[in-house]
Structures are given as structure tokens and as C-alpha cells.
Design an enzyme around this catalytic site. Structure first.
Site, short mmCIF file in Angstrom:
data_model
loop_
_atom_site.label_atom_id
_atom_site.label_comp_id
_atom_site.label_asym_id
_atom_site.label_seq_id
_atom_site.Cartn_x
_atom_site.Cartn_y
_atom_site.Cartn_z
N GLU A 274 -5.63 -8.13 -1.26
CA GLU A 274 -6.21 -8.13 0.11
C GLU A 274 -7.71 -7.73 -0.06
OE1 GLU A 274 -4.92 -5.46 3.15
OE2 GLU A 274 -2.94 -6.07 2.67
N GLU B 224 0.80 -1.22 -0.04
CA GLU B 224 -0.06 0.09 -0.09
C GLU B 224 0.78 1.33 0.17
OE1 GLU B 224 -2.69 -0.73 3.16
OE2 GLU B 224 -4.15 -1.82 2.06
C1 BG6 Z 1 -4.59 -2.85 5.08
C2 BG6 Z 1 -3.11 -3.29 5.37
O1 BG6 Z 1 -4.61 -1.40 4.79
O2 BG6 Z 1 -5.56 -3.24 5.67
C3 BG6 Z 1 -3.32 -4.60 6.46
O3 BG6 Z 1 -2.36 -3.87 4.61
C4 BG6 Z 1 -4.50 -4.06 7.40
O4 BG6 Z 1 -2.09 -4.67 7.22
C5 BG6 Z 1 -5.87 -4.20 6.57
O5 BG6 Z 1 -4.55 -5.12 8.36
C6 BG6 Z 1 -7.14 -4.19 7.32
O6 BG6 Z 1 -6.90 -2.72 8.20
P1 BG6 Z 1 -7.17 -2.94 9.77
O7 BG6 Z 1 -6.93 -1.60 10.29
O8 BG6 Z 1 -8.47 -3.31 9.92
O9 BG6 Z 1 -6.29 -3.92 10.09
#
Ligand code: BG6
Length: 473
Positions: free
Chosen positions: A366, A164
Site C-alpha cells: 500500500e 496492519e
Molecule cells: C491503511 C489501510 O491504513 O490506510 C487502508 O490498510 C486505508 O484500509 C489506508 O484505506 C488509507 O487510510 P484512509 O484512512 O485514508 O482510508
């Protein structure tokens, strides 16, 4: 999806491993992060144990195999390999640890997809250099990547240079180990971090390709589809600016090998010094020609509206980029407990937009939903809301491929197991496997497959065709 389409999930190792300072690991920027509350939780877990993936990775990979994964994305923690980061001292135990993990994956028939720099910069580089604000850190990072690429060149095909990277100046401490210097303007800070992280990405591409020209390499953005709040032209223009600066800028540089005109105009209007040595620009150009695909995360869509009462267009831009932009709710979608808007069709919109703009194969690395899952007395987790989230998103991926002609490499859900959120919250769970660990530090660390585990297994077995939630659990 065709038979080569990669199916699996992804994890950020600092958020899951624990194994705090074991085997020569150095502190990293996530370890030392002071927690900030996303929803007012009072006690939070820390990184010393997390999901204890450090000691359970074989069991966790066995679950991935059981679900039928053909790919798994994880991060090689920078501070395990180069604990201090600036002294050239490589920690062999760190390399051996990940080599074992990679071997375990290959044995299970799972393609490793390796992320570099995912909230894991050695804390020493943050404290002593201000992270990626210092040009020297770009070279420390490039040296680190060269060591990792050399070691794993025969075992890892898919690489993601920087998790990211487009969020570097919006979450600078965690994403880039950096803090805005006093007296530096927001625009200058944004410009310096953007250039240094783009250069870091580019050097990583070249280092990986030098070791293995056939490696598949990508940069990565956090992508949130952006809609105008209304069809009022001012709102449409505001959404366009936000989309360019938040979603497109970094991919534009990575793919085209040069800074886009809208960014150069913005910096010029803000009086920002943005002259860089020719050799750095050449590196960015060369890396763009070697980029194989585009990886991105997608969780939610966002709505943007022009600010009321600001006439000066430069002030409007500042407000949209750095101001406390209102978090607007989209009345047509729902949201989870943390206010993340659930918009499956926004993923199709993202895929279509990215493919039309860049003509590169896309890899969703993701996508998932945080839920405060509850373990029942008989060790079950009925996470139908997670299943419903994935049903909608996977359906829209099929539509993007079949109806809109998008070319894709694969889909990685977030995540195989529960872990600590980026705010270090265990309660915000994402996994297909429940980890018996709680924010007050209790729990046995035992692993329990949730209902979604069996559902996703069926989805993978049917190549994304059978999305019915008819699991007997
Ligand atoms: C992404 C990241 O932005 O979002 C992850 O790459 C992160 O590392 C994921 O865990 C979800 O966000 P959060 O804040 O709910 O953990």
C-alpha cells in the site's frame, strides 16, 4: 527493477464492495463502524454501496489489465465466508464469489495477492466476544483461514495474514473488533491484543503452509518512518522508543518468533501479566521459520519529540505510546489536505531500515495519497499531485534497490479505484480510476480513468524507469 518485480495496486474489499448483505454476507466491523470525522466532513457514504465493486469487479479488473498490472492485492471479506464467525457455518456463495474474482485475475495475467482480515471481522465476534481480546476468536480466525487456504491453495500464491497488525491496539475496533475493558490498563490491553493478534497471524501462516508449502506468506505492518524532532538525545531516545513500539514490535515477533527484550522489559515495568502457554509460544516460533517476506504499507513519515515536563521514564513511555502525542509537522516535507505528510525519501528510509533489520524480501502493498479529485465536464480527472506523489516514491524505491541493495518482491499502489476511506469518506480518493459516487449517496457509479492511470501504465511498461509526467490526456 527486474522483470520479476510485481507491479500493481491494492484494495480493501470492505471499503469498495458494497453488496451489503448480498449472497449470505454477515455484517462486519466496518459496516457497523460509527464514522468519525477526519476533517469535519458532514455527510458520508455508507458501506451499502461504496464503490459497488461487488458488482463491477470484472470492469475494475479489466482496467487493471489495461494498466499492465502483474499483481493485485485484495481482501477476502471474513464476514462473507463465515457470516457469524463462531459457528463453523461456511457461506459457499462467498467462496464462489472470490473464486470467480481470482479466476478473472488469473485470466488477465494478474497475480492475486490475498489479504486476510482487513477491517472485516464478523460483527458478531465483536459484539459477543470483544474480538481478538478473546482467545477463542484466534481459533475462529484460524479455522476461517484454513477454509480459505484450502479452497484457493492452487490459485493463490501470495498471502498476507493480517492487514496492519501493528495497529491492533491503536485502532482496536476496526482492526481487531475489540474495545478496551473498563479497569484494564492501557499496557495490559496492548499486551493482550498484541499476543492474540500475533498468535492469529502465526496460526494463519501455518494453516496456509499446511495447504501449500510453496505459498509465499507474510505478515503486514503499517510503517511510518519515525524521525526525532531534533538531535537532542531525549528526542532521539523518544523516537527510538516510538519506532520500536509502533513499527518494529510486530515484525520482530513475526521474524524472530519471540517477544523482543525491549517489550518484555516494558511490560515487566508496567506490572503486566504476560505469561503464555508454551504451545502458543511454540506456534509463534514455528510460524516465524516459515515466513517468506515482509509486507507493509507506507503513506507518510512522523516526527517524535520527548514530552516537556515529564521526568519519570515510564511516564515518558506512556505518553509516547498512549498519550495524546502531538502531531508534529516536519518543516522539510509537505502534507495533503488530511495532514498526511508527504515524504518520498522516508520510503527509502523504511526499506533500508527493514531490510537491514530483517534480511527478508520486502513487498510494498500500500502506498498512495488521498486527494479530493474533481471530475470535469468532459469526465476527466487531472490528478497531477497524485502523479507527483508516486514519482517521488517510486524513484526512492529504485534508489533503495540500486543504491542500498534492498531486495524487493514488488510495489502495489493504493489503489486501483476510488473507494471509501477507513473513515468512510468517499471524498478522500485514492484510485487511478474515478468512481462517480459522492458522500451524499449520489452518483452513477460510472468509472473514469484519471490522468494518473495512463501515467502508471507507462511506468509499469518501462519497469519503473520512465517516471516523466508527459502524458497527453
Ligand atoms: C491503511 C489501510 O491504513 O490506510 C487502508 O490498510 C486505508 O484500509 C489506508 O484505506 C488509507 O487510510 P484512509 O484512512 O485514508 O482510508
Amino acid at each position: 527493477m527486474n522483470k520479476d518485480f510485481l507491479w500493481g495496486a491494492a484494495l480493501s474489499n470492505v471499503q469498495a464492495e458494497g453488496g451489503y448483505l448480498e449472497d449470505g454476507k454477515g455484517l462486519n466491523v466496518y459496516d457497523t463502524l460509527e464514522i468519525s470525522f477526519e476533517t469535519g466532513q458532514s455527510t458520508l457514504s455508507d458501506t451499502t454501496v461504496a464503490a459497488d465493486h461487488y458488482h463491477h469487479y470484472k470492469e475494475d479488473i479489466a482496467h487493471m489489465k489495461e494498466m499492465g498490472f502483474t499483481a493485485y492485492r485484495f481482501s477476502i471479506v471474513w464476514s462473507r465466508i463465515h457470516p457469524q464467525g463462531d459457528d463453523g457455518k461456511t457461506n459457499e456463495a462467498g467462496l464462489a464469489y472470490y473464486e470467480d474474482m481470482i479466476d478473472e485475475l488469473l485470466k488477465a495475467g494478474i497475480e492475486p495477492v490475498v489479504s486476510l482480515v482487513h477491517f472485516d471481522m464478523p460483527d458478531y465476534l465483536r459484539v459477543h466476544y470483544n474480538g481478538f481480546m478473546d482467545r477463542r476468536v484466534v481459533d475462529f480466525y484460524a479455522d476461517h483461514v484454513a477454509v480459505v487456504a484450502k479452497r484457493f491453495k492452487d490459485k493463490v500464491k501470495y498471502w498476507i495474514t493480517y492487514n496492519e497488525v501493528n495497529t491492533a491496539s491503536f485502532g482496536p475496533r476496526l482492526v481487531a473488533g475489540a474495545q478496551q475493558p473498563e479497569n484494564m490498563s492501557d499496557a495490559q490491553f496492548h499486551a493482550t491484543l498484541t499476543h492474540h493478534t500475533q498468535l492469529a497471524h502465526a496460526k494463519a501462516v501455518l494453516a496456509i503452509k499446511k495447504e501449500n508449502p510453496n505459498a509465499m506468506v507474510s505478515g503486514m505492518d503499517a510503517y511510518g518512518s519515525i524521525y526525532p524532532f531534533t538531535c537532542k538525545p531525549e528526542d532521539v531516545q523518544a523516537a527510538r522508543f516510538a519506532d520500536n513500539m509502533n513499527n518494529n514490535l510486530t515484525f520482530d515477533v513475526m521474524v524472530n518468533g519471540e517477544y523482543p527484550s525491549y517489550y518484555l522489559a516494558y511490560l515487566q515495568n508496567k506490572g503486566v501479566d504476560f505469561n503464555h502457554p508454551q504451545d502458543e509460544l511454540d506456534i509463534i516460533k514455528e510460524a516465524s521459520q516459515k515466513l517468506d517476506f515482509l509486507a507493509f504499507s507506507y503513506y507518510q513519515s512522523l516526527v517524535v519529540k520527548a514530552p516537556e515536563g515529564i521526568e519519570d521514564p515510564l511516564e515518558v513511555q506512556d505518553y509516547l505510546l498512549f498519550g495524546a502525542r502531538e502531531k508534529l509537522s516536519n518543516p522539510y516535507v509537505t502534507a495533503n489536505e488530511w495532514g498526511w505528510q508527504i515524504d518520498p525519501m522516508g520510503l527509502r528510509y523504511a526499506l533500508d531500515t527493514l531490510y537491514e533489520r530483517y534480511h527478508k524480501p520486502l513487498f510494498i502493498v500500500e502506498n498512495g495519497i488521498g486527494i479530493d479529485d474533481q471530475l470535469t465536464e468532459d469526465k476527466k480527472v487531472y490528478d497531477d499531485d497524485r502523479i507527483s506523489y508516486y514519482q517521488g516514491h517510486i524513484k526512492n524505491i529504485s534508489d533503495a534497490i540500486e543504491l542500498d541493495g534492498v531486495e524487493m518482491i514488488g510495489y502495489l499502489a493504493w489503489a486501483p479505484i476510488d473507494f471509501l476511506s477507513s473513515h468512510k469518506e468517499m471524498r478522500k480518493r485514492y484510485g487511478f480510476v474515478f468512481i462517480d459516487r459522492y458522500d451524499d449517496g449520489t452518483g452513477t457509479l460510472a468509472r473514469y480513468p484519471k490522468k494518473s492511470y495512463y501515467w502508471y501504465k507507462k511506468v509499469i511498461a518501462s519497469q519503473g524507469k520512465d517516471l516523466e509526467n508527459d502524458i497527453e490526456y
